[in-house]
Design an enzyme around this catalytic site. Structure first.
Site, PDB file in Angstrom:
ATOM      1  N   ARG A   1      -7.973  -4.426  -3.231  1.00  0.00           N
ATOM      2  CA  ARG A   1      -7.596  -3.279  -3.891  1.00  0.00           C
ATOM      3  C   ARG A   1      -8.651  -3.076  -5.222  1.00  0.00           C
ATOM      4  O   ARG A   1      -8.112  -3.530  -6.294  1.00  0.00           O
ATOM      5  CB  ARG A   1      -5.887  -3.584  -4.572  1.00  0.00           C
ATOM      6  CG  ARG A   1      -5.057  -3.538  -3.426  1.00  0.00           C
ATOM      7  CD  ARG A   1      -3.476  -4.115  -3.971  1.00  0.00           C
ATOM      8  NE  ARG A   1      -2.904  -4.534  -2.857  1.00  0.00           N
ATOM      9  CZ  ARG A   1      -2.113  -3.869  -1.712  1.00  0.00           C
ATOM     10  NH1 ARG A   1      -2.419  -2.650  -1.497  1.00  0.00           N
ATOM     11  NH2 ARG A   1      -1.649  -4.619  -1.062  1.00  0.00           N
TER      12      ARG A   1
ATOM     13  N   CYS B   1       0.787  -1.406   0.047  1.00  0.00           N
ATOM     14  CA  CYS B   1       0.057  -0.050  -0.041  1.00  0.00           C
ATOM     15  C   CYS B   1       1.058   1.169   0.047  1.00  0.00           C
ATOM     16  O   CYS B   1       0.507   2.229  -0.560  1.00  0.00           O
ATOM     17  CB  CYS B   1      -1.035   0.026   1.239  1.00  0.00           C
ATOM     18  SG  CYS B   1      -2.045  -1.418   1.147  1.00  0.00           S
TER      19      CYS B   1
HETATM   20  C1  BEZ Z   1       0.584  -4.530   1.843  1.00  0.00           C
HETATM   21  O1  BEZ Z   1       1.807  -4.924   1.938  1.00  0.00           O
HETATM   22  O2  BEZ Z   1       0.075  -3.525   1.468  1.00  0.00           O
HETATM   23  C2  BEZ Z   1      -0.242  -5.483   2.024  1.00  0.00           C
HETATM   24  C3  BEZ Z   1       0.077  -7.038   1.830  1.00  0.00           C
HETATM   25  C4  BEZ Z   1      -0.729  -7.891   2.196  1.00  0.00           C
HETATM   26  C5  BEZ Z   1      -1.842  -7.688   2.715  1.00  0.00           C
HETATM   27  C6  BEZ Z   1      -2.295  -6.320   3.104  1.00  0.00           C
HETATM   28  C7  BEZ Z   1      -1.562  -5.543   2.882  1.00  0.00           C
END
Ligand code: BEZ
Length: 236
Positions: free
Chosen positions: A136, A53
């Site tokens: 997402r 993110c």
């Molecule tokens: C992230 O790194 O943004 C992420 C990865 C897995 C689950 C939720 C967020």
């Protein structure tokens, strides 16, 4: 706001974007009302203070002017609270340097959605993927408040923001010039002229010197890059 706890409800392409009022890092917003007259991209991310993110926010924020120039505003959302959002965005600005991006200030609003009301309304919660985090999701909403495209990615997959920009410009070009865009289209590439409605019209098309018809159902024509960009991008 009207309650709807059904995670299976999803808005669809061609429908009015569901309305909501929400608190954001830039104050209260009334969506899509406040965005009438411009395109908007409403997108969710799973959680603040997570690496994928963070890379996404830095990328999107660094492209904000480009989207603005194409009359498109960005609106983020996660099921975190406002103080978490503020702390995360401050950390990004103050500490994170990534792929040449640094000192990145996220100026677009990030919605707090602890109750998951907005995420649920927009079908951003996918229990098979996570019960507690939005996937997402990306909703493209046009100046009339109609959902024009929806893209979903799972938690582990960071989005391709060049593709989001390409999709925006392609939809705007289709609206402006009454054409469709072929696979991987970019401004300057030939565009698709929609198939003729009758045999007579199809024959006329095949003879049209401005068109390149591979067959009766597949005609393309040139569309100058400058013409596209002039019609779409705001003058700086
Ligand atoms: C992230 O790194 O943004 C992420 C990865 C897995 C689950 C939720 C967020």
């Amino acid at each position: 706001m009207e309650e709807n706890n059904n995670v299976n409800v999803m808005p669809r392409i061609g429908e009015k974007a569901p309305e909501f009022v929400a608190e954001t890092t830039q104050g209260k917003i009334n969506f899509p009302k406040d965005y009438k007259g411009s395109w908007s991209i409403l997108f969710s991310h799973p959680a603040d203070f997570t690496p994928v993110c963070t890379s996404e926010f830095m990328t999107f924020a660094s492209m904000e002017d480009k989207f603005e120039e194409a009359n498109c505003k960005l609106v983020g959302l996660s099921v975190d609270g406002l103080y978490s959002h503020i702390a995360w965005l401050r950390t990004i600005k103050e500490k994170i340097e990534y792929k040449g991006m640094k000192d990145i200030e996220v100026k677009f609003p990030l919605i707090e959605d602890i109750t998951m009301e907005v995420a649920t309304k927009y079908g951003m919660m996918m229990p098979g993927e996570s019960n507690t985090k939005a996937v997402r999701a990306v909703f493209f909403v046009d100046p009339k408040g109609i959902i024009r495209a929806i893209i979903y990615y799972p938690l582990s997959l960071g989005r391709n923001f060049d593709e989001l920009y390409r999709a925006l410009i392609a939809m705007q070009t289709a609206d402006e010039f009454g054409i469709a865009t072929p696979a991987d289209w970019r401004p300057g590439d030939d565009v698709i002229v929609s198939p003729a409605g009758s045999c007579g019209a199809a024959k006329e098309r095949m003879d049209d010197k401005e068109l390149d018809c591979k067959d009766w159902f597949f005609c393309t024509k040139k569309l100058d890059k400058d013409k596209v960009l002039k019609a779409i991008l705001k003058k700086k």
